[in-house]
Design an enzyme around this catalytic site. Structure first.
Site, PDB file in Angstrom:
ATOM      1  N   LYS A   1       0.742  -1.110   0.065  1.00 36.64           N
ATOM      2  CA  LYS A   1       0.033  -0.121  -0.066  1.00 36.64           C
ATOM      3  C   LYS A   1       0.827   1.217  -0.032  1.00 36.64           C
ATOM      4  O   LYS A   1       0.741   2.335  -0.748  1.00 36.64           O
ATOM      5  CB  LYS A   1      -1.004  -0.002   1.254  1.00 36.64           C
TER       6      LYS A   1
ATOM      7  N   ARG B   1      -9.292   0.908   8.678  1.00 37.71           N
ATOM      8  CA  ARG B   1      -9.228  -0.506   8.687  1.00 37.71           C
ATOM      9  C   ARG B   1     -10.035  -1.114  10.071  1.00 37.71           C
ATOM     10  O   ARG B   1      -9.872  -2.192  10.363  1.00 37.71           O
ATOM     11  CB  ARG B   1      -7.714  -0.656   9.054  1.00 37.71           C
TER      12      ARG B   1
ATOM     13  N   ARG C   1      11.915  -5.668   4.896  1.00 33.38           N
ATOM     14  CA  ARG C   1      11.687  -4.277   4.837  1.00 33.38           C
ATOM     15  C   ARG C   1      12.435  -3.362   5.700  1.00 33.38           C
ATOM     16  O   ARG C   1      12.703  -3.703   7.064  1.00 33.38           O
ATOM     17  CB  ARG C   1      10.121  -3.845   4.986  1.00 33.38           C
TER      18      ARG C   1
ATOM     19  N   ARG D   1      11.243  -1.250  11.376  1.00 23.73           N
ATOM     20  CA  ARG D   1       9.948  -0.839  12.134  1.00 23.73           C
ATOM     21  C   ARG D   1       9.843  -1.868  13.334  1.00 23.73           C
ATOM     22  O   ARG D   1      10.174  -3.144  13.019  1.00 23.73           O
ATOM     23  CB  ARG D   1       8.907  -0.968  11.541  1.00 23.73           C
TER      24      ARG D   1
ATOM     25  N   ARG E   1       0.021  -8.957  13.750  1.00 26.49           N
ATOM     26  CA  ARG E   1      -0.665  -7.999  12.667  1.00 26.49           C
ATOM     27  C   ARG E   1      -1.545  -8.666  11.733  1.00 26.49           C
ATOM     28  O   ARG E   1      -2.520  -8.259  11.410  1.00 26.49           O
ATOM     29  CB  ARG E   1       0.400  -7.070  11.953  1.00 26.49           C
TER      30      ARG E   1
HETATM   31  P1  AP5 Z   1       4.804  -1.571   1.825  1.00 24.98           P
HETATM   32  O1  AP5 Z   1       4.455  -0.640   0.743  1.00 24.98           O
HETATM   33  O2  AP5 Z   1       5.445  -0.924   2.917  1.00 24.98           O
HETATM   34  O3  AP5 Z   1       3.503  -2.226   2.417  1.00 24.98           O
HETATM   35  P2  AP5 Z   1       2.168  -1.629   3.228  1.00 24.98           P
HETATM   36  O4  AP5 Z   1       0.985  -2.387   2.461  1.00 24.98           O
HETATM   37  O5  AP5 Z   1       2.308  -0.313   3.211  1.00 24.98           O
HETATM   38  O6  AP5 Z   1       2.443  -2.475   4.724  1.00 24.98           O
HETATM   39  P3  AP5 Z   1       2.413  -2.020   6.099  1.00 24.98           P
HETATM   40  O7  AP5 Z   1       3.142  -2.799   7.103  1.00 24.98           O
HETATM   41  O8  AP5 Z   1       2.765  -0.758   6.237  1.00 24.98           O
HETATM   42  O9  AP5 Z   1       0.827  -1.994   6.571  1.00 24.98           O
HETATM   43  P4  AP5 Z   1       0.299  -1.965   7.890  1.00 24.98           P
HETATM   44  O10 AP5 Z   1      -1.085  -1.524   7.439  1.00 24.98           O
HETATM   45  O11 AP5 Z   1       0.573  -3.004   8.432  1.00 24.98           O
HETATM   46  O12 AP5 Z   1       0.893  -0.651   8.582  1.00 24.98           O
HETATM   47  P5  AP5 Z   1       0.747   0.759   8.865  1.00 24.98           P
HETATM   48  O13 AP5 Z   1       1.814   1.621   8.670  1.00 24.98           O
HETATM   49  O14 AP5 Z   1      -0.504   1.115   8.284  1.00 24.98           O
HETATM   50  O15 AP5 Z   1       5.650  -2.719   1.422  1.00 24.98           O
HETATM   51  C1  AP5 Z   1       6.158  -3.731   2.456  1.00 24.98           C
HETATM   52  C2  AP5 Z   1       7.501  -4.274   1.854  1.00 24.98           C
HETATM   53  O16 AP5 Z   1       7.413  -4.945   0.557  1.00 24.98           O
HETATM   54  C3  AP5 Z   1       8.452  -3.236   1.647  1.00 24.98           C
HETATM   55  O17 AP5 Z   1       9.586  -3.715   1.921  1.00 24.98           O
HETATM   56  C4  AP5 Z   1       8.440  -2.742  -0.078  1.00 24.98           C
HETATM   57  O18 AP5 Z   1       9.698  -2.556  -0.481  1.00 24.98           O
HETATM   58  C5  AP5 Z   1       8.000  -4.256  -0.319  1.00 24.98           C
HETATM   59  N1  AP5 Z   1       7.355  -4.450  -1.690  1.00 24.98           N
HETATM   60  C6  AP5 Z   1       6.304  -3.568  -1.762  1.00 24.98           C
HETATM   61  N2  AP5 Z   1       5.806  -4.044  -3.097  1.00 24.98           N
HETATM   62  C7  AP5 Z   1       6.486  -5.010  -3.570  1.00 24.98           C
HETATM   63  C8  AP5 Z   1       6.336  -6.008  -4.753  1.00 24.98           C
HETATM   64  N3  AP5 Z   1       5.475  -5.452  -5.825  1.00 24.98           N
HETATM   65  N4  AP5 Z   1       7.130  -6.955  -4.970  1.00 24.98           N
HETATM   66  C9  AP5 Z   1       8.256  -7.073  -3.907  1.00 24.98           C
HETATM   67  N5  AP5 Z   1       8.280  -6.261  -2.678  1.00 24.98           N
HETATM   68  C10 AP5 Z   1       7.567  -5.118  -2.610  1.00 24.98           C
HETATM   69  O19 AP5 Z   1       0.163   0.658  10.588  1.00 24.98           O
HETATM   70  C11 AP5 Z   1       1.182   0.327  11.631  1.00 24.98           C
HETATM   71  C12 AP5 Z   1       0.262   0.308  12.892  1.00 24.98           C
HETATM   72  O20 AP5 Z   1      -0.221   1.694  13.024  1.00 24.98           O
HETATM   73  C13 AP5 Z   1      -0.735  -0.698  12.729  1.00 24.98           C
HETATM   74  O21 AP5 Z   1      -0.405  -1.958  13.337  1.00 24.98           O
HETATM   75  C14 AP5 Z   1      -1.674   0.109  14.180  1.00 24.98           C
HETATM   76  O22 AP5 Z   1      -1.088  -0.159  15.451  1.00 24.98           O
HETATM   77  C15 AP5 Z   1      -1.444   1.443  13.679  1.00 24.98           C
HETATM   78  N6  AP5 Z   1      -2.441   1.941  12.752  1.00 24.98           N
HETATM   79  C16 AP5 Z   1      -2.142   2.350  11.556  1.00 24.98           C
HETATM   80  N7  AP5 Z   1      -3.207   2.828  10.830  1.00 24.98           N
HETATM   81  C17 AP5 Z   1      -4.350   2.687  11.795  1.00 24.98           C
HETATM   82  C18 AP5 Z   1      -5.926   2.629  11.784  1.00 24.98           C
HETATM   83  N8  AP5 Z   1      -6.278   3.240  10.762  1.00 24.98           N
HETATM   84  N9  AP5 Z   1      -6.396   2.086  12.894  1.00 24.98           N
HETATM   85  C19 AP5 Z   1      -6.006   1.858  14.099  1.00 24.98           C
HETATM   86  N10 AP5 Z   1      -4.526   1.578  13.959  1.00 24.98           N
HETATM   87  C20 AP5 Z   1      -3.819   2.147  12.906  1.00 24.98           C
HETATM   88 MG    MG Z   2       2.595   1.168   4.820  1.00 26.79          MG
END
Ligand code: AP5
Ligand code: MG
Length: 211
Positions: free
Chosen positions: A13, A85, A124, A157, A168
């Site tokens: 994402k 989410r 990552r 992270r 997660r």
């Molecule tokens: P990346 O693009 O970083 O993936 P992502 O989908 O953004 O994954 P996240 O881990 O950031 O999602 P998340 O939803 O768990 O975390 P968030 O920060 O929102 O790609 C991942 C890896 O793959 C990278 O190394 C990239 O280079 C690689 N990659 C990408 N595309 C690729 C491809 N096509 N081929 C190969 N490799 C590839 O949330 C973190 C925390 O914050 C949550 O756990 C929660 O505690 C809190 N939080 C955030 N939002 C909320 C909410 N709305 N409500 C409640 N708590 C929340």
């Molecule tokens: Mg992300």
């Protein structure tokens, strides 16, 4: 354009949202990035959120909705990444956009195999300043530990530790996968194959966004 990117942790994402928001010239609103910014700044919100985040639990809905409300009001076009989410967050988003007369255009779901998600997250690294994701195997920064984009420090992270990743994934299944059903019931979802190279995924995303 107002687009939600939905998908499990590691689906890509963040990687794709940065590119799509620049191409469409709209805001990239990522609640995870906002929260990590609050943690780094040591704010009250960051202190409250940190424990939830490090464990891989969701931060409570009222905190998230309060945090994003102003940013939603300040943007006409947006790519939402990591929000909503939970179903209550999706309902709050609908209300807020309907009040502004700016409904969602698309919800795009990234379909990625669970083993590939774990592979991506275990390699990552993320810029601690601008939050840009890297992959230490497939797409590392040009200089080790330094963000190509802003020069910030690139770190692992806390929630990319194996125990937190497993948790997660469970939290995603339990609390976030119902959001997909919520949007499917409203007929607003486009599903794309999130596997393949980032460029291949981006082409599919662009086609789904413009469809
Ligand atoms: P990346 O693009 O970083 O993936 P992502 O989908 O953004 O994954 P996240 O881990 O950031 O999602 P998340 O939803 O768990 O975390 P968030 O920060 O929102 O790609 C991942 C890896 O793959 C990278 O190394 C990239 O280079 C690689 N990659 C990408 N595309 C690729 C491809 N096509 N081929 C190969 N490799 C590839 O949330 C973190 C925390 O914050 C949550 O756990 C929660 O505690 C809190 N939080 C955030 N939002 C909320 C909410 N709305 N409500 C409640 N708590 C929340
Ligand atoms: Mg992300």
């Amino acid at each position: 354009m107002r687009i939600v990117l939905l998908g499990p942790p590691g689906a890509g994402k963040g990687t794709q949202a940065i590119r799509l928001a620049a191409a469409l010239n709209v805001a990239h609103l990522a609640t995870g990035d906002m929260l990590r910014g609050e943690v780094a700044a040591g704010s009250d919100l960051g202190k409250l959120a940190r424990g939830y985040m490090d464990r891989g639990d969701l931060v409570p809905d009222d905190v998230i909705i309060g945090m994003i409300k102003q940013r939603l009001a300040g943007a006409q076009g947006m790519i939402l990444d990591g929000f909503p989410r939970t179903v209550p967050q999706a309902e709050a988003l609908d209300r807020s956009l309907e009040d502004a007369g700016l409904p969602l255009d698309r919800v795009i779901f990234f379909n990625v195999d669970p083993d590939e998600l774990v592979r991506r997250l275990s390699s990552r690294a993320t810029c601690s300043k601008c939050q840009r994701p890297y992959n230490l195997i497939d797409a590392p920064p040009g200089t080790q530990g330094v963000c190509d984009h802003c020069g910030g420090e690139v770190v692992t992270r806390e929630d990319d530790r194996p125990e937190a990743v497993r948790h997660r994934m469970e939290v995603y299944q339990r609390q976030t996968s119902p959001v997909l059903d919520y949007y499917r019931d409203n007929g607003r979802v486009a599903e794309i194959d999130g596997q393949g190279t980032p460029d291949e995924v981006y082409e599919r995303l662009l086609a789904a966004a413009r469809d």
